[in-house]
Design an enzyme around this catalytic site. Sequence first.
Site, PDB file in Angstrom:
ATOM      1  N   TYR A   9      64.170  27.502  85.099  1.00 49.27           N
ATOM      2  CA  TYR A   9      64.629  26.191  85.555  1.00 49.27           C
ATOM      3  C   TYR A   9      66.156  26.138  85.640  1.00 49.27           C
ATOM      4  O   TYR A   9      66.711  25.610  86.599  1.00 49.27           O
ATOM      5  CB  TYR A   9      64.093  25.111  84.613  1.00 49.27           C
ATOM      6  CG  TYR A   9      64.302  23.709  85.105  1.00 49.27           C
ATOM      7  CD1 TYR A   9      63.460  23.154  86.062  1.00 49.27           C
ATOM      8  CD2 TYR A   9      65.340  22.931  84.605  1.00 49.27           C
ATOM      9  CE1 TYR A   9      63.646  21.862  86.521  1.00 49.27           C
ATOM     10  CE2 TYR A   9      65.529  21.627  85.056  1.00 49.27           C
ATOM     11  CZ  TYR A   9      64.682  21.099  86.009  1.00 49.27           C
ATOM     12  OH  TYR A   9      64.872  19.823  86.454  1.00 49.27           O
ATOM     13  N   LEU A  46      56.446  24.773  79.629  1.00 42.99           N
ATOM     14  CA  LEU A  46      55.063  24.472  79.240  1.00 42.99           C
ATOM     15  C   LEU A  46      54.078  25.527  79.734  1.00 42.99           C
ATOM     16  O   LEU A  46      53.021  25.715  79.137  1.00 42.99           O
ATOM     17  CB  LEU A  46      54.650  23.096  79.761  1.00 42.99           C
ATOM     18  CG  LEU A  46      55.297  21.905  79.063  1.00 42.99           C
ATOM     19  CD1 LEU A  46      54.927  20.607  79.775  1.00 42.99           C
ATOM     20  CD2 LEU A  46      54.898  21.851  77.598  1.00 42.99           C
ATOM     21  N   GLU A  47      54.426  26.235  80.802  1.00 41.17           N
ATOM     22  CA  GLU A  47      53.532  27.252  81.347  1.00 41.17           C
ATOM     23  C   GLU A  47      53.703  28.621  80.699  1.00 41.17           C
ATOM     24  O   GLU A  47      52.878  29.513  80.902  1.00 41.17           O
ATOM     25  CB  GLU A  47      53.726  27.364  82.857  1.00 41.17           C
ATOM     26  CG  GLU A  47      53.216  26.157  83.637  1.00 41.17           C
ATOM     27  CD  GLU A  47      54.125  24.933  83.549  1.00 41.17           C
ATOM     28  OE1 GLU A  47      53.582  23.816  83.536  1.00 41.17           O
ATOM     29  OE2 GLU A  47      55.363  25.098  83.486  1.00 41.17           O
ATOM     30  N   CYS A  77      64.787  27.519  78.909  1.00 40.39           N
ATOM     31  CA  CYS A  77      65.776  26.606  78.352  1.00 40.39           C
ATOM     32  C   CYS A  77      65.360  25.177  78.648  1.00 40.39           C
ATOM     33  O   CYS A  77      65.043  24.838  79.783  1.00 40.39           O
ATOM     34  CB  CYS A  77      67.148  26.900  78.969  1.00 40.39           C
ATOM     35  SG  CYS A  77      68.455  25.806  78.383  1.00 40.39           S
ATOM     36  N   GLU A 104      67.235  12.067  79.373  1.00 42.89           N
ATOM     37  CA  GLU A 104      67.236  10.649  79.017  1.00 42.89           C
ATOM     38  C   GLU A 104      65.885  10.140  78.550  1.00 42.89           C
ATOM     39  O   GLU A 104      65.774   9.012  78.085  1.00 42.89           O
ATOM     40  CB  GLU A 104      67.692   9.835  80.228  1.00 42.89           C
ATOM     41  CG  GLU A 104      69.114  10.152  80.643  1.00 42.89           C
ATOM     42  CD  GLU A 104      69.510   9.414  81.906  1.00 42.89           C
ATOM     43  OE1 GLU A 104      68.692   8.669  82.468  1.00 42.89           O
ATOM     44  OE2 GLU A 104      70.658   9.588  82.334  1.00 42.89           O
ATOM     45  N   HIS A 110      60.449  13.223  77.451  1.00 44.21           N
ATOM     46  CA  HIS A 110      59.854  14.448  77.997  1.00 44.21           C
ATOM     47  C   HIS A 110      60.393  15.689  77.285  1.00 44.21           C
ATOM     48  O   HIS A 110      59.673  16.670  77.095  1.00 44.21           O
ATOM     49  CB  HIS A 110      60.116  14.530  79.502  1.00 44.21           C
ATOM     50  CG  HIS A 110      59.440  15.680  80.171  1.00 44.21           C
ATOM     51  ND1 HIS A 110      58.078  15.791  80.265  1.00 44.21           N
ATOM     52  CD2 HIS A 110      59.952  16.772  80.786  1.00 44.21           C
ATOM     53  CE1 HIS A 110      57.764  16.903  80.904  1.00 44.21           C
ATOM     54  NE2 HIS A 110      58.893  17.515  81.228  1.00 44.21           N
ATOM     55  N   ARG A 166      74.216  30.165  73.477  1.00 45.33           N
ATOM     56  CA  ARG A 166      73.052  30.857  72.926  1.00 45.33           C
ATOM     57  C   ARG A 166      72.538  31.956  73.852  1.00 45.33           C
ATOM     58  O   ARG A 166      71.948  32.925  73.393  1.00 45.33           O
ATOM     59  CB  ARG A 166      71.947  29.838  72.624  1.00 45.33           C
ATOM     60  CG  ARG A 166      72.262  29.051  71.370  1.00 45.33           C
ATOM     61  CD  ARG A 166      71.579  27.691  71.310  1.00 45.33           C
ATOM     62  NE  ARG A 166      71.939  26.990  70.079  1.00 45.33           N
ATOM     63  CZ  ARG A 166      73.083  26.382  69.853  1.00 45.33           C
ATOM     64  NH1 ARG A 166      74.023  26.380  70.783  1.00 45.33           N
ATOM     65  NH2 ARG A 166      73.328  25.777  68.711  1.00 45.33           N
TER      66      ARG A 166
END
Length: 183
Positions: free
Chosen positions: A28, A60-61, A83, A88, A91, A129
């Site tokens: 992502y 999630l996958e 990551c 806001e 989620h 990181r």
Amino acid sequence: MASNETHYTLPRAEFDRPVKLLIVVAPYYRDIADQLIAGARAEIEAAGGTHETVEVPGALEVPTAIGIAERLSNFDGYVALGCVIRGETTHYETVCNDSSRGITLLGLQGLCIGNGILTVENMAQAQARAELAGQNKGGGAAAAALHLIALARNWGGSRKGVGFQPARDEYQIAGGGKDPSTA
């Protein structure tokens, strides 16, 4: 701050026969993912292992892809990378908690997984990181998977399932009779 602390790191795992790992990454944030992948690949290669890399839509996958690979492929271990940056809405908590829970459940089933899914507040924390010259969490996740593979090999390899296993002794009746539980 974590970057100023000194941490103990286990010596690199060693193997008498090659290991093969699957790196599962949610890209992502592509620049962060690429750094995590580079760290994981470098660690696997330094241990004499080989790897394949697959991409999934999101964090999630990642556990689902690892579960599928375990059923249908022949990997010794897995490196989960991605990551998640707080936004806001709630989620963030769902993605962090459920991806981590999925990986943990797979690990409790005996899979050797290093979890390198970053869960951070902002992009600066993610970069610190992910960087190879920084905290190199991709390399750390690969090292964790390699150590778990070494433990599994040391303890005799794979067994079916975990937890309670019913006795499988053959029931013998003198004189060649039948097992009463199957009658």
